[in-house]
Design an enzyme around this catalytic site. Structure first.
Site, short mmCIF file in Angstrom:
data_model
loop_
_atom_site.label_atom_id
_atom_site.label_comp_id
_atom_site.label_asym_id
_atom_site.label_seq_id
_atom_site.Cartn_x
_atom_site.Cartn_y
_atom_site.Cartn_z
N LYS A 22 0.82 -1.21 0.00
CA LYS A 22 0.00 0.00 0.00
C LYS A 22 0.86 1.27 0.00
O LYS A 22 0.59 2.19 -0.75
CB LYS A 22 -0.91 0.07 1.25
CG LYS A 22 -1.93 -1.01 1.38
CD LYS A 22 -2.87 -0.71 2.54
CE LYS A 22 -2.20 -0.62 3.90
NZ LYS A 22 -1.71 -1.90 4.43
N ARG A 97 -9.22 1.65 9.22
CA ARG A 97 -8.87 0.28 9.58
C ARG A 97 -9.99 -0.38 10.37
O ARG A 97 -9.87 -1.57 10.71
CB ARG A 97 -7.61 0.29 10.44
CG ARG A 97 -6.33 -0.02 9.66
CD ARG A 97 -5.21 0.00 10.66
NE ARG A 97 -4.03 -0.71 10.30
CZ ARG A 97 -2.95 -0.16 9.74
NH1 ARG A 97 -2.97 1.09 9.37
NH2 ARG A 97 -1.88 -0.88 9.55
N ARG A 134 11.38 -6.60 4.98
CA ARG A 134 11.21 -5.15 4.78
C ARG A 134 12.15 -4.36 5.68
O ARG A 134 12.32 -4.67 6.86
CB ARG A 134 9.75 -4.76 5.09
CG ARG A 134 9.50 -3.27 5.00
CD ARG A 134 8.06 -2.94 4.87
NE ARG A 134 7.32 -3.10 6.12
CZ ARG A 134 6.01 -2.81 6.22
NH1 ARG A 134 5.33 -2.40 5.16
NH2 ARG A 134 5.39 -2.97 7.36
N ARG A 161 11.51 -2.49 10.94
CA ARG A 161 10.50 -1.82 11.76
C ARG A 161 10.30 -2.66 13.02
O ARG A 161 10.29 -3.88 12.94
CB ARG A 161 9.18 -1.74 10.99
CG ARG A 161 8.94 -0.37 10.39
CD ARG A 161 7.77 -0.36 9.47
NE ARG A 161 6.51 -0.70 10.12
CZ ARG A 161 5.32 -0.51 9.56
NH1 ARG A 161 5.23 0.01 8.35
NH2 ARG A 161 4.21 -0.84 10.19
N ARG A 172 -0.45 -8.67 13.66
CA ARG A 172 -1.01 -7.61 12.80
C ARG A 172 -1.92 -8.20 11.73
O ARG A 172 -2.95 -7.62 11.39
CB ARG A 172 0.12 -6.78 12.17
CG ARG A 172 0.76 -5.85 13.20
CD ARG A 172 2.11 -5.33 12.74
NE ARG A 172 2.01 -4.54 11.54
CZ ARG A 172 2.99 -4.43 10.64
NH1 ARG A 172 4.12 -5.09 10.80
NH2 ARG A 172 2.82 -3.67 9.60
P1 AMP Z 1 1.04 0.88 9.13
O1 AMP Z 1 2.28 1.64 8.87
O2 AMP Z 1 -0.12 1.36 8.32
O3 AMP Z 1 1.24 -0.62 9.03
O4 AMP Z 1 0.64 1.17 10.67
C1 AMP Z 1 1.51 0.79 11.72
C2 AMP Z 1 0.73 0.71 13.02
O5 AMP Z 1 0.17 2.00 13.32
C3 AMP Z 1 -0.45 -0.24 13.00
O6 AMP Z 1 -0.08 -1.59 13.26
C4 AMP Z 1 -1.30 0.35 14.11
O7 AMP Z 1 -0.78 0.03 15.39
C5 AMP Z 1 -1.12 1.85 13.91
N1 AMP Z 1 -2.14 2.43 12.98
C6 AMP Z 1 -1.91 3.00 11.76
N2 AMP Z 1 -3.06 3.42 11.19
C7 AMP Z 1 -4.04 3.09 12.07
C8 AMP Z 1 -5.46 3.24 12.05
N3 AMP Z 1 -6.12 3.79 11.01
N4 AMP Z 1 -6.15 2.77 13.12
C9 AMP Z 1 -5.52 2.22 14.18
N5 AMP Z 1 -4.20 2.04 14.25
C10 AMP Z 1 -3.45 2.48 13.21
#
Ligand code: AMP
Length: 221
Positions: A22, A97, A134, A161, A172
């Site tokens: 994404k 989400r 990654r 990460r 996740r």
């Molecule tokens: P991502 O980089 O999109 O994988 O987000 C990393 C982490 O940030 C996720 O595993 C969540 O803990 C938090 N996070 C990001 N976006 C959201 C969202 N829209 N709602 C809740 N938690 C989020």
């Protein structure tokens, strides 16, 4: 689409599990259309890096692979979408989400342009493999393509990460299936929803993504 719809405005929501690509696709697409890419994961990581109150609160939740609360996330996106640079459109990535976030998003935008929702589909074994290899830049947070050893943007060193280790990755993905997959059902019945096969080369996914968006809003100039 309403009578006042403006097909030059692109509002894209990218759905898909962690590791679907994404971020990479959102960045590419946003750059090609000249609209901001809004990644809630990046906004949270910046807050963690800066040590703000929100960052401190979010860190533990993120490191465990769980979701930050809807109120906080909706507040972040409300503020971001109120900025003038989103008038020409935006690419939202990592939000919504949950169904509550999806419902809130509908209230945050007007009807000048449709909300195009694209789901990037990738099999689970491919996701686990991708997430484990990654690497991101320890300085600017940029996600590096596989095979690179330093950040192409700022020269910083690459690190994994903290939420990309196998146990957290599995959590996740489980959280995704439980909380986020239901938003595919939420959007699926809309005529602005499309799916794209994410288990292809980056270029092929990008081409399919552009075609999917064009099939909703018509051709771009
Ligand atoms: P991502 O980089 O999109 O994988 O987000 C990393 C982490 O940030 C996720 O595993 C969540 O803990 C938090 N996070 C990001 N976006 C959201 C969202 N829209 N709602 C809740 N938690 C989020």
């Amino acid at each position: 689409m309403s009578a006042v719809a403006n097909t030059n405005v692109v509002r894209l929501v990218m759905l898909g599990p962690p590791g679907a690509g994404k971020g990479t696709q959102a960045e590419k697409f946003a750059r090609s259309r000249g609209v901001p890419r809004i990644s809630t994961g990046d906004i949270l990581r910046e807050a963690v890096h800066a040590g703000t109150e929100m960052g401190r609160a979010a860190r533990e939740v993120m490191d465990a692979g769980r979701l930050v609360g809807d109120d906080i996330m909706i507040g972040i996106v409300r503020e971001r979408l109120s900025r003038p640079d989103t008038r020409a459109g935006f690419v939202l990535e990592g939000f919504p989400r949950t169904v509550a976030q999806a419902r809130a998003l509908d209230t945050l935008i007007d009807e000048v342009a449709p909300l195009v929702v694209v789901d990037i589909e990738v099999p689970e074994e491919v996701l686990v493999r991708r997430l484990q290899i990654r690497r991101i830049c320890s300085t600017c947070g940029w996600t590096a393509p596989p095979g690179t050893t330093v950040c192409a943007k700022c020269g910083g060193s690459l690190v994994q990460r903290t939420d990309d280790n196998e146990a957290v990755v599995r959590e996740r993905l489980a959280v995704y299936l439980r909380s986020t997959q239901p938003i595919v059902d939420f959007y699926q019945s809309r005529n602005t929803f499309r799916s794209v096969d994410g288990d292809q080369t980056e270029e092929s996914v990008a081409a399919d993504l552009s075609a999917a968006v064009a099939s909703v809003v018509g051709g771009f100039r």
